[in-house]
Write an enzyme that holds these catalytic residues in place. Structure first.
Site, mmCIF file in Angstrom:
data_model
loop_
_atom_site.group_PDB
_atom_site.id
_atom_site.type_symbol
_atom_site.label_atom_id
_atom_site.label_comp_id
_atom_site.label_asym_id
_atom_site.label_seq_id
_atom_site.Cartn_x
_atom_site.Cartn_y
_atom_site.Cartn_z
ATOM 1 N N ASP A 119 0.845 -1.196 0.000
ATOM 2 C CA ASP A 119 0.000 0.000 0.000
ATOM 3 C C ASP A 119 0.882 1.250 0.000
ATOM 4 O O ASP A 119 1.735 1.398 0.865
ATOM 5 C CB ASP A 119 -0.903 -0.012 1.233
ATOM 6 C CG ASP A 119 -1.892 -1.171 1.186
ATOM 7 O OD1 ASP A 119 -2.461 -1.417 0.108
ATOM 8 O OD2 ASP A 119 -2.087 -1.836 2.221
ATOM 9 N N ARG B 294 -2.358 -9.372 -9.036
ATOM 10 C CA ARG B 294 -3.705 -8.858 -9.301
ATOM 11 C C ARG B 294 -3.682 -7.326 -9.341
ATOM 12 O O ARG B 294 -4.248 -6.697 -10.231
ATOM 13 C CB ARG B 294 -4.662 -9.343 -8.219
ATOM 14 C CG ARG B 294 -6.094 -8.939 -8.461
ATOM 15 C CD ARG B 294 -7.030 -9.575 -7.479
ATOM 16 N NE ARG B 294 -7.173 -11.003 -7.709
ATOM 17 C CZ ARG B 294 -8.167 -11.738 -7.200
ATOM 18 N NH1 ARG B 294 -9.079 -11.186 -6.440
ATOM 19 N NH2 ARG B 294 -8.227 -13.024 -7.452
HETATM 20 C C1 LIG Z 1 -1.975 -2.983 -2.847
HETATM 21 S S1 LIG Z 1 -2.234 -4.561 -2.150
HETATM 22 C C2 LIG Z 1 -1.206 -5.606 -3.164
HETATM 23 C C3 LIG Z 1 -1.523 -7.047 -3.022
HETATM 24 C C4 LIG Z 1 -0.676 -7.996 -3.896
HETATM 25 N N1 LIG Z 1 0.704 -7.981 -3.497
HETATM 26 C C5 LIG Z 1 -0.797 -7.614 -5.361
HETATM 27 O O1 LIG Z 1 0.163 -7.053 -5.891
HETATM 28 O O2 LIG Z 1 -1.871 -7.863 -5.951
HETATM 29 C C6 LIG Z 1 -1.292 -4.502 -0.642
HETATM 30 C C7 LIG Z 1 -1.556 -5.693 0.248
HETATM 31 O O3 LIG Z 1 -0.670 -5.660 1.371
HETATM 32 C C8 LIG Z 1 -1.392 -6.034 2.523
HETATM 33 N N2 LIG Z 1 -0.671 -5.447 3.655
HETATM 34 C C9 LIG Z 1 -0.602 -4.137 3.981
HETATM 35 N N3 LIG Z 1 0.153 -3.955 5.075
HETATM 36 C C10 LIG Z 1 0.570 -5.187 5.444
HETATM 37 C C11 LIG Z 1 1.357 -5.664 6.503
HETATM 38 N N4 LIG Z 1 1.868 -4.818 7.405
HETATM 39 N N5 LIG Z 1 1.586 -6.992 6.605
HETATM 40 C C12 LIG Z 1 1.058 -7.848 5.699
HETATM 41 N N6 LIG Z 1 0.303 -7.451 4.652
HETATM 42 C C13 LIG Z 1 0.056 -6.143 4.540
HETATM 43 C C14 LIG Z 1 -2.789 -5.480 2.303
HETATM 44 O O4 LIG Z 1 -3.756 -6.131 3.090
HETATM 45 C C15 LIG Z 1 -2.974 -5.720 0.820
HETATM 46 O O5 LIG Z 1 -3.539 -6.992 0.566
#
Ligand SMILES: C[S@@+](CC[C@H](N)C(=O)[O-])C[C@H]1O[C@@H](n2cnc3c(N)ncnc32)[C@H](O)[C@@H]1O
Length: 233
Positions: A139, A214
């Site tokens: 994020d 995704r």
């Molecule tokens: C923008 S999405 C990208 C998801 C995937 N990597 C993709 O590229 O489709 C960011 C993901 O990171 C997860 N996330 C955010 N902070 C995190 C943390 N501290 N530990 C684990 N996951 C985290 C969120 O829940 C979200 O699913």
């Protein structure tokens, strides 16, 4: 689902209500796939089949990249960290597909899940226990006042340096220029890491053994991502 005292997760833990079948799958399978409270000193023993190394993906989203890597590297154990239950459900569906008669068995025994913020897992991982780390499209928190919510920080980089084995790869991708610059600045000034790029093609092109995630496919920003590869010294 423990939250460390200093960790506050700002993302979403839940989206739409899970369909009953998916909810049932999560309820039944997650207790077996979830990492145990007490981690072994050798993480390779977490897996039902012998593995030669353990790789970690933080924020796996719906898990497509993690599953792709697990299928491509059957001799590697994978830990995925993700607090978003809908994404966890999608990963579990892929991991357990053979049990439902929907696919082949590859990868099923080599995936374990931390269903919470990765920052509550990092301190529990043994030193030099991870051979590769993926942080793909974290994020971006692009507003300046939200930058401090970013996963990449001096503290997490110290933890990455501790848990990564010497020579291990740390892969980071983002389509947010600000976050790319932020990460490059912090990782390259960290004494434990080097950026491996020799020229633009090394950061403009996705890793050959990776698939578009995704988020990457959606390409919400319309910008071309950067793919940064760092090595743990
Ligand atoms: C923008 S999405 C990208 C998801 C995937 N990597 C993709 O590229 O489709 C960011 C993901 O990171 C997860 N996330 C955010 N902070 C995190 C943390 N501290 N530990 C684990 N996951 C985290 C969120 O829940 C979200 O699913």
């Amino acid at each position: 689902m423990s939250q460390g005292p200093d960790v506050r997760f700002y993302g979403r833990r839940k989206g739409h209500e899970l369909k009953p079948a998916r909810q049932r799958l999560v309820t039944e399978a997650l207790p077996f796939l979830r990492l145990p409270e007490a981690l072994p000193s050798d993480l390779r023993t977490l897996f039902a089949r012998p593995v030669r190394d353990v790789w970690l993906e933080i924020g796996f989203g719906a898990g497509e990249h993690l599953i792709h890597q697990a299928r491509a590297h059957l001799d590697i154990g994978f830990i995925g960290a993700e607090p978003y239950i809908n994404g966890i459900g999608a990963l579990i569906a892929a991991v357990t597909a053979p049990l439902n008669g929907e696919g082949n068995a590859r990868g099923i025994e080599t995936v374990r899940i931390h269903d919470d913020d990765a920052r509550t897992l990092l301190p529990r991982l043994p030193d030099a226990s991870i051979g590769r780390l993926f942080v793909l499209f974290p994020d971006p928190w692009h507003k300046a006042r939200h930058n401090k919510r970013r996963l990449i920080s001096a503290e997490t980089l110290d933890e990455f340096a501790r848990i990564l084995a010497p020579g291990a790869e740390f892969r980071f991708a983002s389509d947010d220029d600000g976050y790319v610059r932020w990460t490059l600045a912090r990782v390259t000034r960290h004494p434990a890491f080097v950026w491996t790029a020799k020229g633009p093609s090394d950061w403009r092109n996705r890793w050959e053994d990776a698939i578009a995630t995704r988020y990457e496919v959606k390409n919400i920003t319309g910008r071309k991502p950067a793919y940064l590869t760092f090595r743990r010294l």
